[in-house]
Design a protein around this motif. Structure first.
Motif, PDB file in Angstrom:
ATOM      1  N   ALA A  56      -3.387   2.465  -8.165  1.00  0.00           N
ATOM      2  CA  ALA A  56      -4.772   2.460  -9.279  1.00  0.00           C
ATOM      3  C   ALA A  56      -5.920   2.232  -8.499  1.00  0.00           C
ATOM      4  O   ALA A  56      -7.225   2.303  -9.172  1.00  0.00           O
ATOM      5  CB  ALA A  56      -3.136   0.623  -9.376  1.00  0.00           C
ATOM      6  N   HIS A  60      -9.861   3.806 -10.196  1.00  0.00           N
ATOM      7  CA  HIS A  60     -11.827   3.430 -10.098  1.00  0.00           C
ATOM      8  C   HIS A  60     -12.127   4.323  -9.602  1.00  0.00           C
ATOM      9  O   HIS A  60     -12.034   3.762  -8.136  1.00  0.00           O
ATOM     10  CB  HIS A  60     -10.936   1.599 -10.677  1.00  0.00           C
ATOM     11  CG  HIS A  60     -10.834   0.961 -11.100  1.00  0.00           C
ATOM     12  ND1 HIS A  60     -10.570   1.210 -12.695  1.00  0.00           N
ATOM     13  CD2 HIS A  60      -8.838   0.722 -10.938  1.00  0.00           C
ATOM     14  CE1 HIS A  60      -9.424   0.940 -13.388  1.00  0.00           C
ATOM     15  NE2 HIS A  60      -8.882   0.498 -12.804  1.00  0.00           N
ATOM     16  N   ALA A  64     -12.261  -1.494  -8.116  1.00  0.00           N
ATOM     17  CA  ALA A  64     -11.727  -2.462  -8.941  1.00  0.00           C
ATOM     18  C   ALA A  64     -11.257  -3.956  -7.782  1.00  0.00           C
ATOM     19  O   ALA A  64     -10.779  -4.217  -6.650  1.00  0.00           O
ATOM     20  CB  ALA A  64     -10.642  -2.204  -9.813  1.00  0.00           C
ATOM     21  N   PRO A  65     -11.611  -4.792  -8.663  1.00  0.00           N
ATOM     22  CA  PRO A  65     -10.967  -6.202  -8.272  1.00  0.00           C
ATOM     23  C   PRO A  65      -9.658  -6.553  -8.180  1.00  0.00           C
ATOM     24  O   PRO A  65      -8.992  -5.797  -8.589  1.00  0.00           O
ATOM     25  CB  PRO A  65     -12.323  -7.438  -8.985  1.00  0.00           C
ATOM     26  CG  PRO A  65     -12.254  -6.962 -10.161  1.00  0.00           C
ATOM     27  CD  PRO A  65     -12.045  -4.875 -10.065  1.00  0.00           C
ATOM     28  N   LYS A  67      -7.600  -9.111  -9.206  1.00  0.00           N
ATOM     29  CA  LYS A  67      -7.010  -9.552 -10.385  1.00  0.00           C
ATOM     30  C   LYS A  67      -6.937  -8.375 -11.355  1.00  0.00           C
ATOM     31  O   LYS A  67      -5.772  -8.365 -12.153  1.00  0.00           O
ATOM     32  CB  LYS A  67      -7.886 -10.453 -11.456  1.00  0.00           C
ATOM     33  CG  LYS A  67      -8.519 -12.203 -10.798  1.00  0.00           C
ATOM     34  CD  LYS A  67      -9.507 -12.460 -11.175  1.00  0.00           C
ATOM     35  CE  LYS A  67      -9.300 -14.201 -10.522  1.00  0.00           C
ATOM     36  NZ  LYS A  67      -9.837 -15.367 -11.011  1.00  0.00           N
ATOM     37  N   GLN A  68      -7.633  -7.363 -11.543  1.00  0.00           N
ATOM     38  CA  GLN A  68      -7.490  -6.545 -12.203  1.00  0.00           C
ATOM     39  C   GLN A  68      -6.563  -5.294 -11.742  1.00  0.00           C
ATOM     40  O   GLN A  68      -5.475  -4.519 -13.026  1.00  0.00           O
ATOM     41  CB  GLN A  68      -8.934  -5.370 -12.716  1.00  0.00           C
ATOM     42  CG  GLN A  68      -8.716  -4.159 -13.235  1.00  0.00           C
ATOM     43  CD  GLN A  68     -10.784  -3.511 -13.632  1.00  0.00           C
ATOM     44  OE1 GLN A  68     -10.991  -3.789 -13.113  1.00  0.00           O
ATOM     45  NE2 GLN A  68      -9.789  -2.073 -13.794  1.00  0.00           N
ATOM     46  N   LEU A  69      -6.289  -4.865 -10.089  1.00  0.00           N
ATOM     47  CA  LEU A  69      -5.304  -4.438 -10.054  1.00  0.00           C
ATOM     48  C   LEU A  69      -3.987  -5.015 -10.252  1.00  0.00           C
ATOM     49  O   LEU A  69      -3.108  -4.597 -10.015  1.00  0.00           O
ATOM     50  CB  LEU A  69      -5.637  -4.051  -8.148  1.00  0.00           C
ATOM     51  CG  LEU A  69      -6.498  -3.680  -7.722  1.00  0.00           C
ATOM     52  CD1 LEU A  69      -7.152  -3.170  -6.723  1.00  0.00           C
ATOM     53  CD2 LEU A  69      -6.671  -2.038  -8.617  1.00  0.00           C
ATOM     54  N   ARG A  71      -3.455  -6.811 -12.637  1.00  0.00           N
ATOM     55  CA  ARG A  71      -2.742  -6.540 -13.954  1.00  0.00           C
ATOM     56  C   ARG A  71      -1.931  -5.674 -14.173  1.00  0.00           C
ATOM     57  O   ARG A  71      -1.003  -5.542 -14.943  1.00  0.00           O
ATOM     58  CB  ARG A  71      -4.286  -7.063 -14.200  1.00  0.00           C
ATOM     59  CG  ARG A  71      -3.238  -7.791 -16.259  1.00  0.00           C
ATOM     60  CD  ARG A  71      -4.577  -7.535 -16.835  1.00  0.00           C
ATOM     61  NE  ARG A  71      -6.369  -6.863 -17.034  1.00  0.00           N
ATOM     62  CZ  ARG A  71      -6.899  -7.190 -16.171  1.00  0.00           C
ATOM     63  NH1 ARG A  71      -7.044  -8.843 -16.023  1.00  0.00           N
ATOM     64  NH2 ARG A  71      -7.773  -6.659 -16.183  1.00  0.00           N
ATOM     65  N   GLU A  72      -2.443  -4.630 -13.800  1.00  0.00           N
ATOM     66  CA  GLU A  72      -2.378  -2.792 -13.813  1.00  0.00           C
ATOM     67  C   GLU A  72      -1.629  -2.756 -13.789  1.00  0.00           C
ATOM     68  O   GLU A  72      -0.366  -1.986 -13.903  1.00  0.00           O
ATOM     69  CB  GLU A  72      -3.237  -2.317 -13.514  1.00  0.00           C
ATOM     70  CG  GLU A  72      -5.034  -2.483 -14.610  1.00  0.00           C
ATOM     71  CD  GLU A  72      -6.114  -1.603 -13.730  1.00  0.00           C
ATOM     72  OE1 GLU A  72      -5.939  -0.320 -12.724  1.00  0.00           O
ATOM     73  OE2 GLU A  72      -7.098  -1.191 -14.710  1.00  0.00           O
ATOM     74  N   THR A  73      -1.052  -3.016 -12.712  1.00  0.00           N
ATOM     75  CA  THR A  73       0.167  -2.695 -11.756  1.00  0.00           C
ATOM     76  C   THR A  73       1.721  -3.791 -11.805  1.00  0.00           C
ATOM     77  O   THR A  73       2.551  -3.417 -11.512  1.00  0.00           O
ATOM     78  CB  THR A  73       0.338  -3.009 -10.083  1.00  0.00           C
ATOM     79  OG1 THR A  73      -0.040  -4.154  -9.798  1.00  0.00           O
ATOM     80  CG2 THR A  73      -0.963  -1.770  -9.560  1.00  0.00           C
ATOM     81  N   LEU A  77      -0.495 -12.249  -8.410  1.00  0.00           N
ATOM     82  CA  LEU A  77      -2.180 -12.012  -8.344  1.00  0.00           C
ATOM     83  C   LEU A  77      -1.633 -12.801  -6.720  1.00  0.00           C
ATOM     84  O   LEU A  77      -2.023 -11.820  -5.867  1.00  0.00           O
ATOM     85  CB  LEU A  77      -3.062 -13.367  -9.039  1.00  0.00           C
ATOM     86  CG  LEU A  77      -4.181 -13.130  -8.363  1.00  0.00           C
ATOM     87  CD1 LEU A  77      -4.564 -11.808  -8.324  1.00  0.00           C
ATOM     88  CD2 LEU A  77      -5.229 -14.068  -8.588  1.00  0.00           C
ATOM     89  N   VAL A  99     -15.121  -5.609  -4.649  1.00  0.00           N
ATOM     90  CA  VAL A  99     -14.061  -4.643  -5.316  1.00  0.00           C
ATOM     91  C   VAL A  99     -13.660  -4.158  -3.974  1.00  0.00           C
ATOM     92  O   VAL A  99     -14.227  -3.724  -2.547  1.00  0.00           O
ATOM     93  CB  VAL A  99     -15.155  -3.486  -6.468  1.00  0.00           C
ATOM     94  CG1 VAL A  99     -15.298  -4.613  -8.040  1.00  0.00           C
ATOM     95  CG2 VAL A  99     -15.633  -2.766  -5.473  1.00  0.00           C
TER      96      VAL A  99
END
Length: 287
Positions: A56, A60, A64-65, A67-69, A71-73, A77, A99
């Motif tokens: 992930a 990018h 990436a932060p 939280k985004q990582l 969510r994507e995986t 958290l 990030v």
């Protein structure tokens, strides 16, 4: 009667992504000795999750932060934070400006993977051309001050030259070394010879440093280099220079001395077919 352990009776595989079924108090889905699910691979969940995070982050360009990582995986958290901190500690990720980005260890892995892929491509191509030409083939580069024979293609009926004397230390005595040294500037040549002094291997080998320097100066630019029994009695070799960015490189062939008449025609064909043999592989990066 003893009760089975919580969680459906799985045991001996605390971080395994597979779970066994129980029957009569026995762990029938796992190997009796190892606790691994019978007939199925052991998959370590935490490793899988860490690798998903690396993938992930790599997707990018600017990082990436957390939280985004997460969510994507599809990770919780807290789990993502623990794994990200571990990857940072081990040098695979770096956190900057909030990030996560790839760090040194990840780049090192990517570079090694690229080198291995190029080497595999070279070996496969040499093997095909070995069958086409019916002779042993070699690909070599001059890397960090040394002769590096990157790949060899031969077979039982058409064997390569036996490296009875270290190729790196005997560049003056074989076509591969002579071809690579001829592509260097005078300073680099003299540096190599100072580290690997000239020493005759057969009665045909150049005898001293002045003789070697004269021979290198006489080699025509981008012309095949031929040696007759200078490294090994009974063997003749030819090497053609290859343009590879700033890296000195060569394709070479060896034959029994009784087949000397085939040497130059094959060498000229190697030179003409080099793009087809080596393709668009990038040798300017150290193998």
């Amino acid at each position: 009667m003893a009760q089975p352990p919580p969680g459906g009776g799985a045991r001996g595989c605390p971080d395994c992504t597979h779970r066994a079924t129980t029957g009569g108090g026995r762990d029938s889905g796992h190997d009796a000795d190892t606790g691994v699910p019978a007939g199925r691979p052991t998959l370590i969940g935490s490793v899988q999750r860490a690798l998903r995070l690396l993938d992930a982050v790599a997707a990018h360009r600017d990082g990436a932060p957390a939280k985004q990582l997460a969510r994507e995986t599809g990770l919780a958290l807290p789990t993502a934070y623990h794994l990200l901190r571990t990857l940072v500690h081990e040098g695979y990720l770096r956190r900057e400006s909030g990030v996560f980005v790839l760090d040194t260890a990840s780049r090192r892995l990517a570079a090694a993977g690229g080198r291995q892929q190029r080497l595999t491509g070279i070996r496969q191509s040499l093997a095909r051309w070995h069958e086409t030409l019916g002779v042993p083939l070699y690909f070599a580069v001059y890397d960090e001050g040394e002769i590096d024979v990157v790949a060899v293609a031969d077979s039982a009926g058409r064997p390569a030259v036996s490296e009875w004397a270290d190729f790196r230390a005997t560049a003056h005595a074989h076509a591969i070394g002579l071809c690579l040294l001829s592509q260097l500037d005078d300073e680099a040549r003299r540096d190599h010879i100072a580290r690997h002094p000239v020493a005759p291997l057969t009665r045909h080998t150049v005898q001293d440093t002045p003789g070697l320097l004269r021979r290198l100066a006489d080699i025509g630019r981008m012309r095949p280099v031929v040696e007759h029994q200078e490294y090994e009695i009974g063997t003749v070799c030819a090497a053609v220079p290859i343009t590879a960015g700033h890296t000195a490189a060569t394709l070479a062939v060896s034959l029994p001395v009784r087949q000397s008449h085939r040497l130059l025609p094959i060498a000229h064909r190697l030179g003409a077919e080099a793009p087809a043999i080596l393709g668009s592989l990038d040798f300017s990066i150290s193998m």
